[in-house]
Design an enzyme around this catalytic site. Structure first.
Site, PDB file in Angstrom:
ATOM      1  N   SER A 131       0.853  -1.193   0.000  1.00  0.00           N
ATOM      2  CA  SER A 131       0.000   0.000   0.000  1.00  0.00           C
ATOM      3  C   SER A 131       0.888   1.241   0.000  1.00  0.00           C
ATOM      4  O   SER A 131       2.028   1.187   0.488  1.00  0.00           O
ATOM      5  CB  SER A 131      -0.865   0.017   1.263  1.00  0.00           C
ATOM      6  OG  SER A 131      -1.539   1.249   1.386  1.00  0.00           O
ATOM      7  N   TYR A 143      -3.024  -0.352  10.258  1.00  0.00           N
ATOM      8  CA  TYR A 143      -2.890  -0.681   8.836  1.00  0.00           C
ATOM      9  C   TYR A 143      -1.497  -0.315   8.339  1.00  0.00           C
ATOM     10  O   TYR A 143      -0.812  -1.116   7.696  1.00  0.00           O
ATOM     11  CB  TYR A 143      -3.957   0.080   8.055  1.00  0.00           C
ATOM     12  CG  TYR A 143      -3.989  -0.216   6.574  1.00  0.00           C
ATOM     13  CD1 TYR A 143      -4.506  -1.413   6.094  1.00  0.00           C
ATOM     14  CD2 TYR A 143      -3.532   0.718   5.644  1.00  0.00           C
ATOM     15  CE1 TYR A 143      -4.550  -1.680   4.731  1.00  0.00           C
ATOM     16  CE2 TYR A 143      -3.581   0.467   4.279  1.00  0.00           C
ATOM     17  CZ  TYR A 143      -4.090  -0.731   3.829  1.00  0.00           C
ATOM     18  OH  TYR A 143      -4.132  -0.996   2.478  1.00  0.00           O
TER      19      TYR A 143
HETATM   20  P1  NAD Z   1     -11.540  -4.954  -0.449  1.00  0.00           P
HETATM   21  O1  NAD Z   1     -11.910  -4.667   0.958  1.00  0.00           O
HETATM   22  O2  NAD Z   1     -12.509  -4.626  -1.534  1.00  0.00           O
HETATM   23  O3  NAD Z   1     -11.136  -6.497  -0.632  1.00  0.00           O
HETATM   24  C1  NAD Z   1     -10.398  -7.190   0.322  1.00  0.00           C
HETATM   25  C2  NAD Z   1     -10.747  -8.662   0.233  1.00  0.00           C
HETATM   26  O4  NAD Z   1      -9.960  -9.357   1.218  1.00  0.00           O
HETATM   27  C3  NAD Z   1     -12.232  -8.933   0.560  1.00  0.00           C
HETATM   28  O5  NAD Z   1     -12.807  -9.766  -0.421  1.00  0.00           O
HETATM   29  C4  NAD Z   1     -12.159  -9.609   1.908  1.00  0.00           C
HETATM   30  O6  NAD Z   1     -13.213 -10.549   2.143  1.00  0.00           O
HETATM   31  C5  NAD Z   1     -10.802 -10.307   1.844  1.00  0.00           C
HETATM   32  N1  NAD Z   1     -10.301 -10.665   3.164  1.00  0.00           N
HETATM   33  C6  NAD Z   1     -10.306  -9.901   4.298  1.00  0.00           C
HETATM   34  N2  NAD Z   1      -9.825 -10.623   5.328  1.00  0.00           N
HETATM   35  C7  NAD Z   1      -9.518 -11.856   4.843  1.00  0.00           C
HETATM   36  C8  NAD Z   1      -9.002 -13.038   5.417  1.00  0.00           C
HETATM   37  N3  NAD Z   1      -8.733 -13.120   6.738  1.00  0.00           N
HETATM   38  N4  NAD Z   1      -8.794 -14.113   4.621  1.00  0.00           N
HETATM   39  C9  NAD Z   1      -9.091 -14.048   3.308  1.00  0.00           C
HETATM   40  N5  NAD Z   1      -9.589 -12.973   2.702  1.00  0.00           N
HETATM   41  C10 NAD Z   1      -9.814 -11.888   3.459  1.00  0.00           C
HETATM   42  O7  NAD Z   1     -10.183  -4.154  -0.667  1.00  0.00           O
HETATM   43  P2  NAD Z   1      -9.216  -3.962  -1.928  1.00  0.00           P
HETATM   44  O8  NAD Z   1      -9.085  -2.517  -2.146  1.00  0.00           O
HETATM   45  O9  NAD Z   1      -9.581  -4.851  -3.063  1.00  0.00           O
HETATM   46  O10 NAD Z   1      -7.853  -4.448  -1.244  1.00  0.00           O
HETATM   47  C11 NAD Z   1      -6.992  -5.432  -1.808  1.00  0.00           C
HETATM   48  C12 NAD Z   1      -5.592  -5.211  -1.253  1.00  0.00           C
HETATM   49  O11 NAD Z   1      -5.096  -3.934  -1.678  1.00  0.00           O
HETATM   50  C13 NAD Z   1      -5.518  -5.188   0.280  1.00  0.00           C
HETATM   51  O12 NAD Z   1      -4.342  -5.825   0.699  1.00  0.00           O
HETATM   52  C14 NAD Z   1      -5.454  -3.701   0.592  1.00  0.00           C
HETATM   53  O13 NAD Z   1      -4.820  -3.453   1.838  1.00  0.00           O
HETATM   54  C15 NAD Z   1      -4.636  -3.213  -0.572  1.00  0.00           C
HETATM   55  N6  NAD Z   1      -4.752  -1.776  -0.842  1.00  0.00           N
HETATM   56  C16 NAD Z   1      -5.944  -1.217  -1.194  1.00  0.00           C
HETATM   57  C17 NAD Z   1      -5.986   0.134  -1.509  1.00  0.00           C
HETATM   58  C18 NAD Z   1      -7.237   0.818  -1.970  1.00  0.00           C
HETATM   59  O14 NAD Z   1      -7.196   2.050  -2.143  1.00  0.00           O
HETATM   60  N7  NAD Z   1      -8.344   0.143  -2.214  1.00  0.00           N
HETATM   61  C19 NAD Z   1      -4.831   0.909  -1.422  1.00  0.00           C
HETATM   62  C20 NAD Z   1      -3.654   0.324  -1.036  1.00  0.00           C
HETATM   63  C21 NAD Z   1      -3.619  -1.039  -0.766  1.00  0.00           C
END
Ligand code: NAD
Length: 250
Positions: A131, A143
């Site tokens: 991230s 986080y």
């Molecule tokens: P999201 O919340 O839409 O999806 C996250 C997914 O992870 C969900 O389907 C959830 O059910 C699953 N999850 C949560 N806990 C879990 C567990 N214990 N076991 C298995 N699955 C689990 O978020 P996203 O934006 O698609 O995030 C994906 C990745 O990108 C994450 O690692 C997040 O930290 C990272 N990220 C997101 C952003 C953003 O702006 N959206 C920015 C930087 C990093």
């Protein structure tokens, strides 16, 4: 215009994606499948086409590894994408929040690596989703601390697994339009936009081409790398506000 420069770059590769039910994970599953991979989508949430796996559960990982051994004999790729946020600040975050977020965002990827490693041969590739929080002092401390820790895990894994021909890299998304950011305060979006040189938020389609590339043999000499996909958000170290304030050509 298609963004797939070499269709079928992952032909025949078996790839596991965590957190594949929605957001970036779901988009990665789709993109990897399009490139010919046999994708095993997993998530703690139930979703069509997703195998249930809680990344914090050792027994879930052991079961998945046994299934893959039986069905495919090996695994070529792992995308540690599952992640959770928690928006408590440094003065009110609780130890249990720190532990819960760390378990999903750091221990989860570690368990995935440990359990799938015996099925990986030279050429295998692991992509950890970090991230922009891992490169900055982002305020949700549980986080941010977990994503910094994931960087450390990734660097060490890249070093430790290099002699086995296994690559480990990190992708650092900036503000990407998913459920995770939809739940953030409006000010979070506004300030992100203001601080992003490219002047827009990201979409899941901004992330997937890099994940495909890092899993493919095109990236065969790349390991231990950290690549932000954030429109320049982490590139300027706070200097954008100065540049904007002094600009005379806009
Ligand atoms: P999201 O919340 O839409 O999806 C996250 C997914 O992870 C969900 O389907 C959830 O059910 C699953 N999850 C949560 N806990 C879990 C567990 N214990 N076991 C298995 N699955 C689990 O978020 P996203 O934006 O698609 O995030 C994906 C990745 O990108 C994450 O690692 C997040 O930290 C990272 N990220 C997101 C952003 C953003 O702006 N959206 C920015 C930087 C990093």
């Amino acid at each position: 215009m298609t963004r797939d420069i070499h269709p079928g770059r992952l032909l025949g590769k078996v790839v596991v994606v965590t957190g594949g039910a929605r957001g970036q994970g779901a988009a990665e599953v789709e993109a990897l499948t399009r490139e010919g991979a046999r994708v095993i989508a997993t998530d703690v949430a139930r979703a069509p086409g997703c195998r249930r796996l809680d990344v914090t559960s050792e027994s879930d990982w052991a079961e998945l590894a046994a299934e893959i051994r039986e069905a495919h004999g090996q695994v070529h790729g792992l995308v540690n994408n599952a992640g959770v946020t928690w928006r408590a600040r440094v003065d009110d975050v609780r130890p249990e929040d720190m532990a819960r977020v760390h378990a999903v965002n750091v221990t989860g990827p570690l368990l995935g690596i440990q359990h799938l490693l015996p099925l990986m041969r030279p050429g295998a590739s692991i992509v950890n989703i970090g991230s922009s929080a891992a490169l900055t002092a982002h305020y949700p401390v549980a986080y941010t601390a977990s994503k910094w820790a994931l960087r450390g895990l990734t660097k060490t894994a890249a070093m430790e697994l290099g002699h086995r021909g296994i690559r480990v890299n990190t992708v650092h998304p900036g503000f990407i339009e998913t459920d995770m950011t939809a739940s953030a305060a409006p000010a979070f979006r506004e300030v992100n936009l203001r601080e992003t040189p490219l002047g827009r938020t990201g979409t899941v389609d901004d992330i997937t081409p890099l994940v495909v590339f890092l899993l493919s043999d095109d990236a065969s000499f790349i390991t231990g790398a950290e690549i932000p996909v954030d429109g320049g958000f982490t590139a300027h170290g706070g200097a954008k506000a100065i540049s904007d304030a002094l600009r005379t050509d806009a």
